[in-house]
Design an enzyme around this catalytic site. Structure first.
Site, PDB file in Angstrom:
ATOM      1  N   SER A  68       0.842  -1.191   0.000  1.00  0.00           N
ATOM      2  CA  SER A  68       0.000   0.000   0.000  1.00  0.00           C
ATOM      3  C   SER A  68       0.877   1.241   0.000  1.00  0.00           C
ATOM      4  O   SER A  68       2.105   1.173   0.133  1.00  0.00           O
ATOM      5  CB  SER A  68      -0.889   0.008   1.245  1.00  0.00           C
ATOM      6  OG  SER A  68      -0.084   0.158   2.409  1.00  0.00           O
ATOM      7  N   ASP A 100      -1.523  -1.746  -3.904  1.00  0.00           N
ATOM      8  CA  ASP A 100      -2.849  -1.626  -3.312  1.00  0.00           C
ATOM      9  C   ASP A 100      -3.203  -0.148  -3.148  1.00  0.00           C
ATOM     10  O   ASP A 100      -2.462   0.618  -2.527  1.00  0.00           O
ATOM     11  CB  ASP A 100      -2.849  -2.326  -1.944  1.00  0.00           C
ATOM     12  CG  ASP A 100      -4.229  -2.388  -1.316  1.00  0.00           C
ATOM     13  OD1 ASP A 100      -5.223  -2.393  -2.064  1.00  0.00           O
ATOM     14  OD2 ASP A 100      -4.313  -2.435  -0.070  1.00  0.00           O
ATOM     15  N   ASP A 122      -6.894   3.645  -7.705  1.00  0.00           N
ATOM     16  CA  ASP A 122      -8.123   3.938  -6.972  1.00  0.00           C
ATOM     17  C   ASP A 122      -8.573   5.354  -7.294  1.00  0.00           C
ATOM     18  O   ASP A 122      -8.147   6.322  -6.655  1.00  0.00           O
ATOM     19  CB  ASP A 122      -7.898   3.762  -5.475  1.00  0.00           C
ATOM     20  CG  ASP A 122      -9.164   3.993  -4.658  1.00  0.00           C
ATOM     21  OD1 ASP A 122     -10.205   4.325  -5.269  1.00  0.00           O
ATOM     22  OD2 ASP A 122      -9.109   3.847  -3.428  1.00  0.00           O
ATOM     23  N   HIS A 198     -12.468  -0.616   5.543  1.00  0.00           N
ATOM     24  CA  HIS A 198     -11.072  -0.763   5.931  1.00  0.00           C
ATOM     25  C   HIS A 198     -10.927  -0.562   7.436  1.00  0.00           C
ATOM     26  O   HIS A 198     -11.679   0.184   8.047  1.00  0.00           O
ATOM     27  CB  HIS A 198     -10.203   0.272   5.195  1.00  0.00           C
ATOM     28  CG  HIS A 198     -10.138   0.046   3.717  1.00  0.00           C
ATOM     29  ND1 HIS A 198     -10.523   1.006   2.809  1.00  0.00           N
ATOM     30  CD2 HIS A 198      -9.747  -1.025   2.993  1.00  0.00           C
ATOM     31  CE1 HIS A 198     -10.350   0.532   1.583  1.00  0.00           C
ATOM     32  NE2 HIS A 198      -9.894  -0.696   1.671  1.00  0.00           N
ATOM     33  N   GLY A 199      -9.946  -1.233   8.009  1.00  0.00           N
ATOM     34  CA  GLY A 199      -9.692  -1.071   9.432  1.00  0.00           C
ATOM     35  C   GLY A 199     -10.542  -2.007  10.274  1.00  0.00           C
ATOM     36  O   GLY A 199     -11.114  -2.981   9.780  1.00  0.00           O
ATOM     37  N   GLY A 227     -11.319  -4.638   2.444  1.00  0.00           N
ATOM     38  CA  GLY A 227     -11.805  -4.494   3.812  1.00  0.00           C
ATOM     39  C   GLY A 227     -12.410  -5.766   4.363  1.00  0.00           C
ATOM     40  O   GLY A 227     -13.420  -5.737   5.065  1.00  0.00           O
ATOM     41  N   ILE A 249      -6.741  -8.742   2.674  1.00  0.00           N
ATOM     42  CA  ILE A 249      -6.634  -8.859   4.130  1.00  0.00           C
ATOM     43  C   ILE A 249      -5.406  -8.083   4.610  1.00  0.00           C
ATOM     44  O   ILE A 249      -4.304  -8.286   4.111  1.00  0.00           O
ATOM     45  CB  ILE A 249      -6.494 -10.331   4.573  1.00  0.00           C
ATOM     46  CG1 ILE A 249      -7.732 -11.145   4.174  1.00  0.00           C
ATOM     47  CG2 ILE A 249      -6.235 -10.421   6.078  1.00  0.00           C
ATOM     48  CD1 ILE A 249      -8.991 -10.802   4.938  1.00  0.00           C
ATOM     49  N   THR A 251      -5.823  -5.865   8.155  1.00  0.00           N
ATOM     50  CA  THR A 251      -6.028  -5.592   9.578  1.00  0.00           C
ATOM     51  C   THR A 251      -5.868  -6.831  10.442  1.00  0.00           C
ATOM     52  O   THR A 251      -5.242  -6.772  11.517  1.00  0.00           O
ATOM     53  CB  THR A 251      -7.413  -4.959   9.800  1.00  0.00           C
ATOM     54  OG1 THR A 251      -7.488  -3.725   9.073  1.00  0.00           O
ATOM     55  CG2 THR A 251      -7.662  -4.687  11.271  1.00  0.00           C
TER      56      THR A 251
END
Length: 302
Positions: A68, A100, A122, A198-199, A227, A249, A251
């Site tokens: 990311s 990502d 994105d 997300h998170g 997410g 995946i 978090t």
């Protein structure tokens, strides 16, 4: 999937950057044929890179390592690429390296120059036509060298590095817009918003499976679920049965990794050997990733 078919060799790169990764598009097309999903796991340090590949090998599964914006900023793209290249070169299973949530053309180009075998642009924060234009620009640069492109339509709630979407602003993907977007761009895979975030979740997420069904019926490309940490395994499997072919995946890996570090330090607050702290964390990450791979149905598919 026998051996490592579909490998990419970027002969146009400088000698020290030439590398071999399996194209993300190849892995997802195989997943479409087999009706399973490939796990895409974010890598933030060496131990997590090692955990991703080891888990995939133990499950005999294809795997996607993702970097990311936050990971690239933290480690530097050179370190991320070098670690992924080393892991892929010695892996017994197909390994891809994917960007990502790329948010700019320049960032995508940086990843292409470093040999990524898949990139995500994105543009979901932009109006539809601007998202289409940006995605086309990325495809024009990536496709000639065999790199597949993932885009996003709709907004996924939560936070991904420095990209934040409040619950109020979060918008589900419109199936008709998804069809139009794919027709206008020719993108290889599409991340959709159907209720994930997300998170860490505050409660159990409820996925809009009817919306997913409509999207899948209107586009003929792999669908990506972002997410996915915290989404019940049964819900993820239902989404896969409906057509999701890549599941992200991050978090859950972080949670297991940090919890294992805390456990070591809580047991012995005077411990100063990073290996004794990070080693158990790596093992915890392996177990989380193995469990996800089994949920995704990709065990034994390498």
């Amino acid at each position: 999937m026998r051996g490592r078919p579909g490998l990419l060799f970027f002969s146009g790169l400088p000698g020290n950057l030439q590398m071999t990764f399996v194209p993300v598009d190849f892995l997802l097309k195989e997943a479409m044929k087999g009706n399973y999903a490939v796990g895409a796991f974010n890598c933030n340090n060496m131990e997590i890179v090692q955990a991703i590949v080891r888990a995939a090998e133990e499950e005999n599964a294809p795997v996607i390592m993702q970097a990311s914006q936050g990971a690239i900023k933290y480690a530097g793209i050179g370190f991320i690429t070098a670690m992924a290249r080393e892991a892929a070169a010695n892996a017994k299973v197909p390994v891809a390296l994917h960007l990502d949530h790329g948010t700019s053309f320049d960032q995508v180009m940086q990843c292409l120059r470093n040999g990524f075998s898949g990139v995500m642009i994105d543009g979901s924060k932009h109006p539809l036509e601007e998202n289409i234009a940006l995605t086309r620009q990325v495809i024009a640069a990536a496709r000639p060298i065999g790199v597949s492109v993932e885009a996003e339509l709709g907004k996924i709630g939560g936070t991904e590095d420095d990209i934040t979407v409040s619950e109020r602003e979060a918008m589900f993907t419109d199936p008709a817009e998804a069809k139009y977007f794919v027709e206008q761009t020719g993108v290889d895979s599409l991340a959709v918003a159907i209720g994930t975030a997300h998170g860490q979740y505050k409660g159990e997420p409820k996925l809009d499976f009817e919306r997913l069904k409509k999207i899948v019926s209107m586009v003929d490309i792999p669908i990506v679920l972002h997410g996915s940490s915290g989404v019940p395994g049964e819900a993820v499997q239902e989404a896969i049965a409906l057509g999701v072919r890549k599941v992200n995946i991050d978090t859950n890996i972080r949670e297991a990794f940090v919890a294992a570090c805390r456990k070591v330090l809580d047991t012995d607050s005077r411990e100063i050997d990073p290996r004794k702290v990070l080693g158990p964390a790596r093992e915890a990450a392996v177990e989380v990733i193995r469990e996800k791979i089994r949920i995704f149905g990709s065990s034994g598919k390498a």
